[in-house]
Write a protein that holds these residues in place. Sequence first.
Motif, PDB file in Angstrom:
ATOM      1  N   PHE B  36     -43.363  38.516  42.182  1.00  0.00           N
ATOM      2  CA  PHE B  36     -42.120  39.015  41.612  1.00  0.00           C
ATOM      3  C   PHE B  36     -42.153  38.851  40.095  1.00  0.00           C
ATOM      4  CE2 PHE B  36     -39.505  39.431  45.423  1.00  0.00           C
ATOM      5  CZ  PHE B  36     -40.131  38.579  46.315  1.00  0.00           C
ATOM      6  N   GLN B  38     -39.340  38.240  36.932  1.00  0.00           N
ATOM      7  CA  GLN B  38     -37.960  37.894  36.607  1.00  0.00           C
ATOM      8  C   GLN B  38     -37.786  37.909  35.097  1.00  0.00           C
ATOM      9  OE1 GLN B  38     -36.500  33.919  37.588  1.00  0.00           O
ATOM     10  NE2 GLN B  38     -34.431  34.711  37.892  1.00  0.00           N
ATOM     11  N   LYS B  42     -31.815  37.343  34.783  1.00  0.00           N
ATOM     12  CA  LYS B  42     -31.727  38.470  35.716  1.00  0.00           C
ATOM     13  C   LYS B  42     -32.282  38.092  37.087  1.00  0.00           C
ATOM     14  CE  LYS B  42     -30.209  41.332  32.562  1.00  0.00           C
ATOM     15  NZ  LYS B  42     -31.096  42.360  31.988  1.00  0.00           N
ATOM     16  N   GLY B  43     -32.100  39.026  38.029  1.00  0.00           N
ATOM     17  CA  GLY B  43     -32.656  38.825  39.353  1.00  0.00           C
ATOM     18  C   GLY B  43     -34.149  39.085  39.374  1.00  0.00           C
ATOM     19  N   LEU B  44     -34.684  39.213  40.568  1.00  0.00           N
ATOM     20  CA  LEU B  44     -36.119  39.393  40.727  1.00  0.00           C
ATOM     21  C   LEU B  44     -36.464  40.819  41.120  1.00  0.00           C
ATOM     22  CD1 LEU B  44     -35.694  36.268  41.045  1.00  0.00           C
ATOM     23  CD2 LEU B  44     -37.701  36.309  42.506  1.00  0.00           C
ATOM     24  N   SER B  46     -39.544  42.890  42.957  1.00  0.00           N
ATOM     25  CA  SER B  46     -40.779  42.758  43.713  1.00  0.00           C
ATOM     26  C   SER B  46     -41.862  43.641  43.092  1.00  0.00           C
ATOM     27  CB  SER B  46     -40.547  43.163  45.170  1.00  0.00           C
ATOM     28  OG  SER B  46     -41.752  43.080  45.905  1.00  0.00           O
ATOM     29  N   LEU B  89     -43.300  35.166  39.430  1.00  0.00           N
ATOM     30  CA  LEU B  89     -43.176  34.219  40.535  1.00  0.00           C
ATOM     31  C   LEU B  89     -43.941  34.736  41.746  1.00  0.00           C
ATOM     32  CD1 LEU B  89     -39.330  33.727  40.187  1.00  0.00           C
ATOM     33  CD2 LEU B  89     -40.990  31.918  39.830  1.00  0.00           C
TER      34      LEU B  89
END
Lengths: 116, 111
Positions: B36, B38, B42-44, B46, B89
């Motif tokens: 991922f 990021q 913010k969000g992740l 994919s 990540l």
Amino acid sequence: GAVVSQHPSWVICKSGTSVKIECRSLDFQATTMFWYRQFPKQSLMLMATSNEGSKATYEQGVEKDKFLINHASLTLSTLTVTSAHPEDSSFYICSARDQGRFEKLFFGSGTQLSVL
Amino acid sequence: KQEVTQIPAALSVPEGENLVLNCSFTDSAIYNLQWFRQDPGKGLTSLLLIQSSQREQTSGRLNASLDKSSGRSTLYIAASQPGDSATYLCAVTSGTYKYIFGTGTRLKVLA
């Protein structure tokens, strides 16, 4: 691609109040959603698994009475932080599993909670 | 208990370099692994998903490999750009769909 909407993106509240965070899957049905918490410069820690129509499953060390999860429909899960305290300040992120797309995990944009 | 570690924790490189980010996990009985991205606050997003039966996946300038038996995955970024600056990540699941995340690699690509 699959979209997961999370609202609000940030919230500031006084200690002792409750805060509700919504997580919606916009173009797919999600029988399972996940709630994560992330402290600054740390990785995501799974808090609980939200199952549509049944009780959530909490990870060890997460207080279920403090972090209330409701997954009332196939597209909506909510996390309520009850009686929030400054130590609950964190970045909360939801995710939903799309079974139709090789079981990828799609994430919301996150909610920054600051408790004064 | 599954533990996921990423090395390096932070990386700063000039634009144009090819990069390798590493991810290791202690329990090789995984169902799949995802990488991922990021961005701050913010969000992740994919990037790549590798099933346990696969050895690699490619998307544009990204290539991820998986060596399940040794508990390792690498993310290769070719010809890095400033827009690649983010935290990367990796996460694994054993089939329960609960993902365990690594500690992340903070990447900064300098123009």
